[in-house]
Design an enzyme around this catalytic site. Structure first.
Site, PDB file in Angstrom:
ATOM      1  NE  ARG A   1      26.896  68.550  31.719  1.00 40.71           N
ATOM      2  CZ  ARG A   1      27.602  69.571  31.274  1.00 40.71           C
ATOM      3  NH1 ARG A   1      27.104  70.780  31.335  1.00 40.71           N
ATOM      4  NH2 ARG A   1      28.824  69.409  30.810  1.00 40.71           N
TER       5      ARG A   1
ATOM      6  CD  GLU B   1      26.521  62.831  33.004  1.00 42.91           C
ATOM      7  OE1 GLU B   1      27.720  62.916  33.271  1.00 42.91           O
ATOM      8  OE2 GLU B   1      25.791  63.835  32.836  1.00 42.91           O
TER       9      GLU B   1
ATOM     10  CG  ASP C   1      27.847  66.152  36.023  1.00 41.44           C
ATOM     11  OD1 ASP C   1      28.764  65.435  35.579  1.00 41.44           O
ATOM     12  OD2 ASP C   1      27.049  66.779  35.290  1.00 41.44           O
TER      13      ASP C   1
ATOM     14  CG  HIS D   1      29.150  70.008  34.560  1.00 40.37           C
ATOM     15  ND1 HIS D   1      30.085  70.978  34.240  1.00 40.37           N
ATOM     16  CD2 HIS D   1      29.563  68.873  33.941  1.00 40.37           C
ATOM     17  CE1 HIS D   1      31.008  70.451  33.448  1.00 40.37           C
ATOM     18  NE2 HIS D   1      30.724  69.180  33.253  1.00 40.37           N
TER      19      HIS D   1
ATOM     20  CE  LYS E   1      31.873  66.829  35.863  1.00 36.48           C
ATOM     21  NZ  LYS E   1      32.614  66.440  34.656  1.00 36.48           N
TER      22      LYS E   1
HETATM   23  O1  G3P Z   1      28.821  61.493  30.858  1.00 36.58           O
HETATM   24  C1  G3P Z   1      29.807  62.106  30.124  1.00 36.58           C
HETATM   25  C2  G3P Z   1      29.940  63.556  30.326  1.00 36.58           C
HETATM   26  O2  G3P Z   1      29.028  64.020  31.267  1.00 36.58           O
HETATM   27  C3  G3P Z   1      31.300  63.963  30.700  1.00 36.58           C
HETATM   28  O3  G3P Z   1      31.527  65.321  30.508  1.00 36.58           O
HETATM   29  O4  G3P Z   1      31.823  67.612  31.311  1.00 36.58           O
HETATM   30  O5  G3P Z   1      29.600  66.835  30.623  1.00 36.58           O
HETATM   31  O6  G3P Z   1      30.575  66.031  32.742  1.00 36.58           O
HETATM   32  P1  G3P Z   1      30.836  66.487  31.348  1.00 36.58           P
HETATM   33 CA    CA Z   2      28.882  64.608  33.476  1.00 36.96          CA
END
Ligand code: G3P
Ligand code: CA
Length: 366
Positions: A47, A73, A75, A88, A149
């Site tokens: 993130r 990364e 979302d 997220h 997401k």
């Molecule tokens: O990239 C992996 C990770 O982001 C997945 O979990 O909940 O942080 O989106 P989360």
């Molecule tokens: Ca993620």
């Protein structure tokens, strides 16, 4: 901090090392140490550098570049009026000053929110970015790992993401990867843009008796390039089996050095982390200063940060001269200082956990 205690701390540090207070201050991001890669493993800022800036904001993405990550990364979700936004949770409640579901709010309503203050007042005014903004701003600077997401809430989102890539001629770019926990949607995205690498995210609830099976790996290999599981699902055998199926693995979400080292030993291909500094730098007193600088003025006062940095300067000096006994002595003294600061509410619990984790790691090394 109580002034008597501060004086005692200063006296102890200065008397162990007379010149330490004249050492130059470390630069804001200690870029000299941050630019050298430790290994070939890919460093993915989760993130953005979300341990050090509000997740999924331009501030966090910019910091992933500053901390020399290879990718960040993000979302992606969709507003009521069809804009792709980076957030997220499926509601805006936790990471903005607003309330409500992303899918029920218009882009203008989401854009008006403050997405930084919840993390720290110094980030007030950060906005929820769009996917398009992130692509335009970063496409030539760093890799982007796009997570779709909760795509079941946004039918057709994979086509909209594909369109955003095609518009920018990024549908064949190697440094854009699309992943999701929703494997059907990954497959559907792959059918739309087969040249874009894809990843399946795997949570513990998606395994068979806690294991990623060979049958699952076989199925993934038909449409995905990466299997990115929760770190707790990996062991040496699973990493080997993932590689035998000609897939790569970037586990999530790593927050300390012990996990970094364990995963590197197993031979993972990348590490998705809130702290890129843990992946591409060795543990050292100097690198700890960059963490202290992140907390300074926010999660501890400047005076208290200065006390920690005095210890770190002393430790760094003895590290460089290979004086293990003195390093250990000062590390223990630093631990006592951190305990004191926590007990007296001079340091946040989050900052304490990270810093004392680093000290324990260094103690084990020496
Ligand atoms: O990239 C992996 C990770 O982001 C997945 O979990 O909940 O942080 O989106 P989360
Ligand atoms: Ca993620």
């Amino acid at each position: 901090m109580n002034s008597t205690y501060r004086k005692a701390v200063l006296f102890a540090v200065v008397s162990f090392m007379g010149l330490v207070i004249f050492l130059p201050a470390s630069p804001a991001l200690a870029s000299d140490t941050l630019t050298s890669k430790r290994t070939e493993v890919m460093n993915i800022a989760h993130r953005g550098a979300s341990g050090q800036a509000p997740e999924n904001t331009i501030a966090a993405f910019d910091r992933s570049i500053a901390y020399d990550a290879d990718f960040f990364e993000l979302d992606v979700q969709m507003t009521k009026d069809g804009k792709l936004v980076l957030i997220h949770d499926t509601t805006v409640d936790r990471t903005t000053n607003g309330t409500g579901a992303v899918k029920d709010l218009t882009f203008d309503e989401i854009r008006a929110l403050d997405a930084g203050s919840w993390f720290d007042a110094s980030f007030a005014g950060e906005k929820v970015p769009t996917l398009e903004e992130a692509l335009d701003r970063y496409q030539d600077k760093i890799g982007i790992l796009i997570e779709l997401k909760d795509p079941h809430l946004y039918p057709g989102i994979e086509q909209k993401v594909a369109d955003a890539l095609i518009e920018r001629n990024l549908h064949q770019a190697e440094n854009i990867i699309v992943q999701s926990f929703n494997w059907d949607v990954v497959q559907s995205f792959h059918d739309i843009l087969p040249a874009v690498p894809t990843g399946v995210l795997v949570s513990s609830g998606q395994t068979i008796d806690g294991e990623i099976t060979n049958e699952q790996l076989m199925s993934f290999s038909a449409y995905a390039d990466f299997v990115n599981p929760n770190k707790s699902l990996l062991n040496q055998d699973t990493v080997n089996r993932i590689h035998e199926h000609e897939l790569k693995t970037w586990p999530y979400t790593i927050k300390d050095r012990k996990w970094v080292e364990r995963l590197m030993e197993w031979g993972v291909d990348g590490i998705i982390t809130d702290y890129p500094i843990f992946v591409n730098t060795t543990a050292s007193a100097n690198n700890m200063k960059t963490l202290v600088e992140r907390f300074e003025g926010k999660e501890l006062t400047r005076d208290d940060a200065q006390d920690i940095k005095l210890h770190l300067s002393a430790i760094s000096h003895y590290e460089q001269h290979d004086k293990g006994e003195k390093v250990v002595k000062h590390l223990n003294s630093l631990l006592a200082l951190l305990d004191y600061q926590l007990d007296h509410h001079l340091l946040s619990k989050r900052a304490y956990d990270i810093l004392q984790g680093e000290v324990h790691y260094l103690l084990e090394k020496w």
